[in-house]
Enzyme design. Structure first.
Site, PDB file in Angstrom:
ATOM      1  N   LYS A   1      -2.452  67.631 117.004  1.00 18.85           N
ATOM      2  CA  LYS A   1      -2.794  66.103 116.718  1.00 18.85           C
ATOM      3  C   LYS A   1      -2.780  65.157 117.738  1.00 18.85           C
ATOM      4  O   LYS A   1      -2.142  65.599 118.874  1.00 18.85           O
ATOM      5  CB  LYS A   1      -1.883  65.756 115.588  1.00 18.85           C
ATOM      6  CG  LYS A   1      -1.997  66.814 114.228  1.00 18.85           C
ATOM      7  CD  LYS A   1      -0.720  66.451 113.365  1.00 18.85           C
ATOM      8  CE  LYS A   1      -1.143  67.170 111.892  1.00 18.85           C
ATOM      9  NZ  LYS A   1       0.095  66.814 110.982  1.00 18.85           N
TER      10      LYS A   1
ATOM     11  N   TYR B   1      -8.238  65.662 105.001  1.00 20.30           N
ATOM     12  CA  TYR B   1      -6.775  65.506 104.052  1.00 20.30           C
ATOM     13  C   TYR B   1      -6.946  64.973 102.639  1.00 20.30           C
ATOM     14  O   TYR B   1      -6.236  64.256 102.116  1.00 20.30           O
ATOM     15  CB  TYR B   1      -5.905  64.439 104.764  1.00 20.30           C
ATOM     16  CG  TYR B   1      -5.021  65.126 105.942  1.00 20.30           C
ATOM     17  CD1 TYR B   1      -4.522  66.183 105.905  1.00 20.30           C
ATOM     18  CD2 TYR B   1      -5.344  64.485 107.191  1.00 20.30           C
ATOM     19  CE1 TYR B   1      -3.541  66.672 106.919  1.00 20.30           C
ATOM     20  CE2 TYR B   1      -4.696  65.075 108.322  1.00 20.30           C
ATOM     21  CZ  TYR B   1      -3.899  66.038 108.256  1.00 20.30           C
ATOM     22  OH  TYR B   1      -3.016  66.602 109.259  1.00 20.30           O
TER      23      TYR B   1
ATOM     24  N   PHE C   1       2.228  58.742 101.718  1.00 21.17           N
ATOM     25  CA  PHE C   1       1.944  58.985 103.431  1.00 21.17           C
ATOM     26  C   PHE C   1       0.647  58.798 103.613  1.00 21.17           C
ATOM     27  O   PHE C   1       0.272  59.088 104.770  1.00 21.17           O
ATOM     28  CB  PHE C   1       2.791  60.210 103.553  1.00 21.17           C
ATOM     29  CG  PHE C   1       2.379  61.544 103.204  1.00 21.17           C
ATOM     30  CD1 PHE C   1       1.312  62.214 103.493  1.00 21.17           C
ATOM     31  CD2 PHE C   1       3.267  62.107 102.152  1.00 21.17           C
ATOM     32  CE1 PHE C   1       0.902  63.508 103.074  1.00 21.17           C
ATOM     33  CE2 PHE C   1       2.910  63.221 101.585  1.00 21.17           C
ATOM     34  CZ  PHE C   1       1.714  63.887 101.895  1.00 21.17           C
TER      35      PHE C   1
ATOM     36  N   ARG D   1       1.111  79.126 110.799  1.00 20.80           N
ATOM     37  CA  ARG D   1       2.103  78.378 110.060  1.00 20.80           C
ATOM     38  C   ARG D   1       3.552  78.664 110.606  1.00 20.80           C
ATOM     39  O   ARG D   1       4.389  77.746 110.632  1.00 20.80           O
ATOM     40  CB  ARG D   1       1.948  78.375 108.876  1.00 20.80           C
ATOM     41  CG  ARG D   1       0.788  77.550 108.509  1.00 20.80           C
ATOM     42  CD  ARG D   1       0.443  77.454 106.696  1.00 20.80           C
ATOM     43  NE  ARG D   1       1.352  76.400 106.121  1.00 20.80           N
ATOM     44  CZ  ARG D   1       1.248  75.285 106.068  1.00 20.80           C
ATOM     45  NH1 ARG D   1       0.088  74.633 106.671  1.00 20.80           N
ATOM     46  NH2 ARG D   1       2.014  74.433 105.419  1.00 20.80           N
TER      47      ARG D   1
ATOM     48  N   THR E   1       6.997  71.459 108.231  1.00 20.94           N
ATOM     49  CA  THR E   1       6.378  70.080 108.222  1.00 20.94           C
ATOM     50  C   THR E   1       7.214  68.850 108.795  1.00 20.94           C
ATOM     51  O   THR E   1       6.936  68.189 109.752  1.00 20.94           O
ATOM     52  CB  THR E   1       5.713  69.331 106.955  1.00 20.94           C
ATOM     53  OG1 THR E   1       5.170  70.593 106.223  1.00 20.94           O
ATOM     54  CG2 THR E   1       5.281  67.945 106.865  1.00 20.94           C
TER      55      THR E   1
ATOM     56  N   ARG F   1       6.979  72.409 115.968  1.00 23.22           N
ATOM     57  CA  ARG F   1       7.482  71.151 115.430  1.00 23.22           C
ATOM     58  C   ARG F   1       9.044  70.917 115.726  1.00 23.22           C
ATOM     59  O   ARG F   1       9.414  70.131 115.880  1.00 23.22           O
ATOM     60  CB  ARG F   1       7.376  71.109 113.999  1.00 23.22           C
ATOM     61  CG  ARG F   1       5.743  70.911 113.576  1.00 23.22           C
ATOM     62  CD  ARG F   1       5.422  71.359 112.091  1.00 23.22           C
ATOM     63  NE  ARG F   1       4.203  70.808 111.862  1.00 23.22           N
ATOM     64  CZ  ARG F   1       3.518  70.921 110.759  1.00 23.22           C
ATOM     65  NH1 ARG F   1       4.029  71.854 109.892  1.00 23.22           N
ATOM     66  NH2 ARG F   1       2.278  70.508 110.498  1.00 23.22           N
TER      67      ARG F   1
ATOM     68  N   ASN G   1       3.809  65.225 113.991  1.00 25.74           N
ATOM     69  CA  ASN G   1       4.492  66.490 113.886  1.00 25.74           C
ATOM     70  C   ASN G   1       3.493  67.369 114.707  1.00 25.74           C
ATOM     71  O   ASN G   1       3.632  68.735 114.347  1.00 25.74           O
ATOM     72  CB  ASN G   1       4.798  67.061 112.724  1.00 25.74           C
ATOM     73  CG  ASN G   1       3.676  67.192 111.442  1.00 25.74           C
ATOM     74  OD1 ASN G   1       2.628  67.086 111.828  1.00 25.74           O
ATOM     75  ND2 ASN G   1       3.832  67.346 110.539  1.00 25.74           N
TER      76      ASN G   1
ATOM     77  N   HIS H   1      -1.585  71.115 112.860  1.00 29.30           N
ATOM     78  CA  HIS H   1      -2.011  71.260 111.550  1.00 29.30           C
ATOM     79  C   HIS H   1      -2.528  72.753 111.723  1.00 29.30           C
ATOM     80  O   HIS H   1      -2.959  73.173 112.426  1.00 29.30           O
ATOM     81  CB  HIS H   1      -3.189  70.327 111.179  1.00 29.30           C
ATOM     82  CG  HIS H   1      -3.739  70.874 109.855  1.00 29.30           C
ATOM     83  ND1 HIS H   1      -3.327  70.685 108.551  1.00 29.30           N
ATOM     84  CD2 HIS H   1      -5.113  71.629 109.856  1.00 29.30           C
ATOM     85  CE1 HIS H   1      -4.297  71.174 107.776  1.00 29.30           C
ATOM     86  NE2 HIS H   1      -5.289  72.071 108.458  1.00 29.30           N
TER      87      HIS H   1
ATOM     88  N   GLU I   1     -11.879  74.374 105.832  1.00 29.22           N
ATOM     89  CA  GLU I   1     -11.611  73.653 107.111  1.00 29.22           C
ATOM     90  C   GLU I   1     -12.385  74.084 108.313  1.00 29.22           C
ATOM     91  O   GLU I   1     -12.922  73.475 109.033  1.00 29.22           O
ATOM     92  CB  GLU I   1     -10.045  73.445 107.515  1.00 29.22           C
ATOM     93  CG  GLU I   1      -9.202  72.822 106.191  1.00 29.22           C
ATOM     94  CD  GLU I   1      -7.750  73.038 106.480  1.00 29.22           C
ATOM     95  OE1 GLU I   1      -7.338  73.900 107.445  1.00 29.22           O
ATOM     96  OE2 GLU I   1      -6.951  72.537 105.655  1.00 29.22           O
TER      97      GLU I   1
HETATM   98  P1  ADP Z   1       1.519  70.594 106.653  1.00 30.59           P
HETATM   99  O1  ADP Z   1       0.805  70.068 107.869  1.00 30.59           O
HETATM  100  O2  ADP Z   1       2.790  71.098 107.083  1.00 30.59           O
HETATM  101  O3  ADP Z   1       0.560  71.628 105.875  1.00 30.59           O
HETATM  102  P2  ADP Z   1       1.427  68.577 104.259  1.00 30.59           P
HETATM  103  O4  ADP Z   1       0.054  69.327 103.989  1.00 30.59           O
HETATM  104  O5  ADP Z   1       2.328  68.628 103.218  1.00 30.59           O
HETATM  105  O6  ADP Z   1       2.301  69.525 105.850  1.00 30.59           O
HETATM  106  O7  ADP Z   1       1.080  67.347 104.984  1.00 30.59           O
HETATM  107  C1  ADP Z   1       0.073  67.086 105.658  1.00 30.59           C
HETATM  108  C2  ADP Z   1       0.384  66.115 106.747  1.00 30.59           C
HETATM  109  O8  ADP Z   1       0.725  64.796 106.243  1.00 30.59           O
HETATM  110  C3  ADP Z   1       1.755  66.424 107.501  1.00 30.59           C
HETATM  111  O9  ADP Z   1       1.458  67.392 108.797  1.00 30.59           O
HETATM  112  C4  ADP Z   1       2.207  65.170 108.147  1.00 30.59           C
HETATM  113  O10 ADP Z   1       1.712  65.090 109.352  1.00 30.59           O
HETATM  114  C5  ADP Z   1       1.837  64.380 106.949  1.00 30.59           C
HETATM  115  N1  ADP Z   1       3.121  64.264 106.007  1.00 30.59           N
HETATM  116  C6  ADP Z   1       3.411  65.159 105.167  1.00 30.59           C
HETATM  117  N2  ADP Z   1       4.560  64.745 104.314  1.00 30.59           N
HETATM  118  C7  ADP Z   1       4.872  63.626 104.892  1.00 30.59           C
HETATM  119  C8  ADP Z   1       6.005  62.527 104.549  1.00 30.59           C
HETATM  120  N3  ADP Z   1       6.706  62.835 103.557  1.00 30.59           N
HETATM  121  N4  ADP Z   1       5.963  61.351 105.319  1.00 30.59           N
HETATM  122  C9  ADP Z   1       5.026  61.147 106.344  1.00 30.59           C
HETATM  123  N5  ADP Z   1       4.067  61.896 106.651  1.00 30.59           N
HETATM  124  C10 ADP Z   1       3.923  63.250 105.865  1.00 30.59           C
HETATM  125 MG    MG Z   2      -0.914  70.776 104.860  1.00 32.76          MG
END
Ligand code: ADP
Ligand code: MG
Length: 136
Positions: A9, A49, A57, A85, A91, A102, A112, A115, A126
């Site tokens: 990212k 997304y 968020f 992962r 996350t 992370r 973070n 992805h 994707e």
């Molecule tokens: P992951 O990337 O671990 O699969 P998610 O799919 O739940 O996580 O969320 C996608 C992305 O959205 C996260 O990697 C992060 O950048 C952002 N995100 C997720 N939850 C939050 C939150 N509670 N507050 C702010 N950003 C968030």
């Molecule tokens: Mg995700």
């Protein structure tokens, strides 16, 4: 063999740690089979997304992911989806296991660093979205 779509990212690109992150995947027997660097449009970000549309968020996430260049990669290997992962960590970096990307490098649960696809279905979706069906 399995494939996963990974994003390094914009925060990680700004931190100059693209190489460190790719190195961690390579050390774990994951092979880079496609790679590109790009500052993406809001349109691509919203497709990537789409599962998060409507969440609190979502808008800041789109602003963040379009804030600068990122790297998109396809990684291939045994159990690649789970393996990637695990290497990424939770996350929220506060909950990420020690030694994960992370844990080592992320600043917040938004910024973070990485992805990765979370299932074979999302990997297919994707990879097609970022690189095209010929990469499946
Ligand atoms: P992951 O990337 O671990 O699969 P998610 O799919 O739940 O996580 O969320 C996608 C992305 O959205 C996260 O990697 C992060 O950048 C952002 N995100 C997720 N939850 C939050 C939150 N509670 N507050 C702010 N950003 C968030
Ligand atoms: Mg995700």
């Amino acid at each position: 063999m399995e494939k996963s779509l990974v994003l390094i990212k914009p925060d990680a690109v700004r931190k100059n740690i693209i190489g460190k992150i790719i190195g961690m995947y390579e050390e774990n027997d994951l092979k880079v089979i496609a790679l590109k660097m790009e500052k993406i449009t809001e349109e691509l970000a919203s497709k990537h997304y789409e599962e998060h549309i409507g969440k609190v968020f979502y808008k800041p996430l789109i602003d963040f992911i379009t804030s600068g260049p990122l790297c998109a990669l396809i990684l291939e290997g045994e159990n690649a989806i789970k393996k990637v992962r695990d290497i990424n960590g939770s996350t929220d970096p506060k909950e990420a296991m020690i030694g994960t990307i992370r844990n080592l490098y992320a600043d917040s649960n938004r910024e973070n660093c990485v992805h990765a696809s979370d299932s074979t279905e999302s990997a297919k979706r994707e990879i097609s979205l970022w690189f095209g069906k010929e990469y499946l």
